[in-house]
Design an enzyme around this catalytic site. Structure first.
Site, PDB file in Angstrom:
ATOM      1  N   HIS A 178      -9.441  10.700   2.310  1.00  0.00           N
ATOM      2  CA  HIS A 178      -8.315   9.813   2.017  1.00  0.00           C
ATOM      3  C   HIS A 178      -7.113   9.883   2.735  1.00  0.00           C
ATOM      4  O   HIS A 178      -6.157   9.281   2.477  1.00  0.00           O
ATOM      5  CB  HIS A 178      -8.054   9.915   0.368  1.00  0.00           C
TER       6      HIS A 178
ATOM      7  N   HIS B  12       0.925  -1.227   0.000  1.00  0.00           N
ATOM      8  CA  HIS B  12       0.086  -0.088   0.036  1.00  0.00           C
ATOM      9  C   HIS B  12       1.003   1.298   0.187  1.00  0.00           C
ATOM     10  O   HIS B  12       0.394   2.404   0.099  1.00  0.00           O
ATOM     11  CB  HIS B  12      -0.872  -0.091   0.991  1.00  0.00           C
TER      12      HIS B  12
ATOM     13  N   LYS C 166      -4.082  10.160   5.568  1.00  0.00           N
ATOM     14  CA  LYS C 166      -3.982   9.235   6.825  1.00  0.00           C
ATOM     15  C   LYS C 166      -2.654  10.047   7.545  1.00  0.00           C
ATOM     16  O   LYS C 166      -1.717  10.334   7.198  1.00  0.00           O
ATOM     17  CB  LYS C 166      -3.303   7.880   6.374  1.00  0.00           C
TER      18      LYS C 166
ATOM     19  N   ASP D 132       0.301  15.888  20.312  1.00  0.00           N
ATOM     20  CA  ASP D 132       0.526  17.136  21.357  1.00  0.00           C
ATOM     21  C   ASP D 132       0.915  18.361  20.517  1.00  0.00           C
ATOM     22  O   ASP D 132       1.503  19.347  21.064  1.00  0.00           O
ATOM     23  CB  ASP D 132       1.833  16.856  22.179  1.00  0.00           C
TER      24      ASP D 132
ATOM     25  N   LYS E 161       3.359   4.403  -0.889  1.00  0.00           N
ATOM     26  CA  LYS E 161       3.384   5.317  -1.982  1.00  0.00           C
ATOM     27  C   LYS E 161       4.431   6.477  -1.882  1.00  0.00           C
ATOM     28  O   LYS E 161       4.719   6.813  -0.848  1.00  0.00           O
ATOM     29  CB  LYS E 161       2.015   6.308  -1.971  1.00  0.00           C
TER      30      LYS E 161
ATOM     31  N   ASP F 293      16.462  11.754  -8.148  1.00  0.00           N
ATOM     32  CA  ASP F 293      17.974  12.124  -8.324  1.00  0.00           C
ATOM     33  C   ASP F 293      18.365  11.824  -6.732  1.00  0.00           C
ATOM     34  O   ASP F 293      19.426  12.503  -6.432  1.00  0.00           O
ATOM     35  CB  ASP F 293      18.170  13.355  -8.705  1.00  0.00           C
TER      36      ASP F 293
END
Length: 535
Positions: free
Chosen positions: A430, A180, A432, A437, A182, A187
């Protein structure tokens, strides 16, 4: 998780696929025999490249990492494309899903163009959502300097998701485990990480249902660590070059011509340019990269973690047969940050199923007086309706603990002027993220659910920055005020209410907001068929 259309393309495909396969399968397909593996490694940043020089000139300290949040889809897409166009040595690209739509094809063409300039392109895709795309991907892989590998590939049934699971009934535990992650690295000097897949709906490029998501641009010390995490997957035994999984009878020249046609202007128009400024006040990165200017970034200490590819075979560390804590997993480090928090924790997850263990962590920190706020999708906003059945099992328990729950409303985001991220388009969460704190930020691909905990591999960044934490909290505050419902118990009981404030007055609903009776009835029917471990 993706928002791909079709019931079997959703997370609850797993339970239905099992039923279907018992009727369809008489055997089990196998992957081709083993092959000679060609390991390779990330190329370190160098001042000999333009991106390397800019990154070095922008950094105040070699131990720090520089960040810029990208909540706007147009900025997030443009940044990836700008990096692809300006890369001179290498592009390392890792995605759970690259959709075959205008954005996905334009993105793949940008990688192809970089390879034709002599840039080494390593593209790693999870194999779940490549159904029916073999010809396009084989055509891309026929490009010199570009290698495309698939994570945990299906051995057969390449045309559809149902066929894939039908061909793998006796290998279901393996093919149920997906990558999952991404990640985009240029470079060895600059990167983009976060929650977005590649497709129209992740970058607000469609008039339909777009996702509210967030990425971050990265430069500095952390990019080397991200490169090593990419290598961990690229050289994994659970990854195969696409040519060892599927073949085409067409010669490379004809494949390349078909790729040219599919990704050319007639079929794949360029995305619209980004606005002059995003909701945080930042200008696009393209002009600064073009001018070679010092980048305006937030520099701080940061760490990155990724789950081991060994999750494909359910492997966990143990000693004497006793399981050990996976201290490099994303979930472990999020939980540890929650436990170390002293005042408040904010969790953002489109698919929120804390499970018994997660609920115990909430109970533990609430016992110390730590405030917990969660933001997730409402039933009407989610693209995974059966996952909502798992979430709602824990909703009363979280409320009893004093957890503040906010559910995104598609209708409210559509009407909101201040959000400005969707316009008249429908919004779905979508992103996450977690804020600890008000001083530290988690940003990555991990949902707070069983699938991310045990079945998928994930990647996550942990950034020690009060400034970035405040930026995310400000975005969430606008979302709560103008794009969400607060869930609470009705006075004197435990009947749920959804509360909004319109024109200074509270409005109270007593059923799942914006949902139809049929949606709620279907949810009741599907709930018993949705094992929590598969959600």
């Amino acid at each position: 998780m993706s928002g791909a259309p079709g019931l079997l393309a959703r997370r609850w495909r797993l339970g239905l696929a099992l039923v279907a396969t018992t009727l369809l399968v008489s055997g089990c397909a196998m992957l081709p025999a083993d092959f000679e593996r060609q390991p390779s490694s990330a190329i370190a940043a160098s001042a000999e490249t333009t991106l390397g020089r800019i990154a070095k000139a922008s950094s105040p300290d070699p131990d720090l990492s520089g960040f810029r949040l990208m909540p706007g889809g147009d900025f997030a897409l443009d940044t990836r494309l700008q990096l692809a166009r300006r890369a001179e040595r290498t592009l390392d690209v890792q995605y759970y899903q690259i959709e075959n739509d205008e954005t996905g094809r334009y993105f793949l063409r940008a990688l192809r163009d970089a390879a034709l300039r002599g840039v080494r392109v390593r593209l790693l895709m999870d194999d779940l959502y490549t159904s029916g795309e073999d010809e396009l991907l084989l055509a891309l892989a026929a490009t010199p300097n570009l290698e495309l590998r698939l994570f945990n590939p299906f051995p057969a049934g390449r045309g559809s998701l149902l066929q894939r699971f039908s061909s793998s009934l006796f290998d279901f535990d393996r093919v149920n485990r997906r990558m999952h992650n991404k990640l985009f690295i240029a470079d060895g000097a600059m990167a983009v990480a976060g929650g977005r897949n590649i497709g129209n709906q992740y970058f607000t490029q469609t008039a339909g249902a777009n996702f509210l998501d967030i990425d971050t641009f990265v430069a500095g010390a952390l990019v080397k660590r991200l490169g090593s995490l990419f290598d961990l997957f690229w050289n994994s035994p659970y990854v195969r070059p696409i040519g060892t999984v599927v073949a085409s009878p067409l010669p490379p020249a004809e494949l390349q011509q078909r790729f040219e046609q599919a990704t050319g202007p007639a079929n794949t128009p360029a995305p619209r340019p980004p606005a002059p400024n995003d909701v945080l006040g930042y200008a696009p990165l393209g002009p600064a990269l073009k001018d070679g200017a010092r980048l305006d970034l937030i520099w701080t200490l940061a760490e990155a973690y990724a789950d081991a590819p060994d999750r494909v075979v359910g492997k966990t560390a143990s000693y004497g047969g006793v399981p050990l804590l996976d201290v490099d997993s994303v979930r472990y480090n999020v939980i540890e940050q929650m436990r170390r928090s002293r005042s408040e924790v904010t969790l953002v997850s489109p698919y929120l199923i804390p499970g018994k263990a997660g609920l115990e962590v909430m109970r533990e920190i609430r016992g110390r007086g730590v405030r917990i706020s969660v933001v997730t999708n409402s039933l009407a906003a989610t693209d995974e309706p059966v996952v909502h059945t798992g979430y709602r099992r824990y909703r009363p328990d979280m409320l009893r603990l004093g957890v503040e729950i906010y559910e995104l409303s598609s209708a409210r985001t559509k009407r909101s002027v201040r959000l400005g991220l969707f316009g008249s388009q429908v919004g779905r969460l979508h992103a996450k993220s977690a804020i600890f704190d008000r001083r530290a930020l988690f940003l990555g691909s991990m949902n707070f659910d069983p699938r991310s905990d045990t079945h998928n591999t994930e990647i996550g960044l942990f950034i020690a920055s009060p400034e970035m934490a405040q930026q995310v909290l400000k975005l969430l505050e606008v979302l709560k005020q103008q794009g969400a419902y607060r869930v609470r118990f009705a006075e004197g009981g435990e009947k749920l209410e959804w509360v909004t404030s319109e024109d200074g007055a509270d409005q109270v609903l007593t059923v799942e907001p914006d949902s139809k009776l049929w949606d709620r009835l279907m949810l009741e029917l599907l709930a018993p068929l949705a094992p929590e471990s598969l959600l």
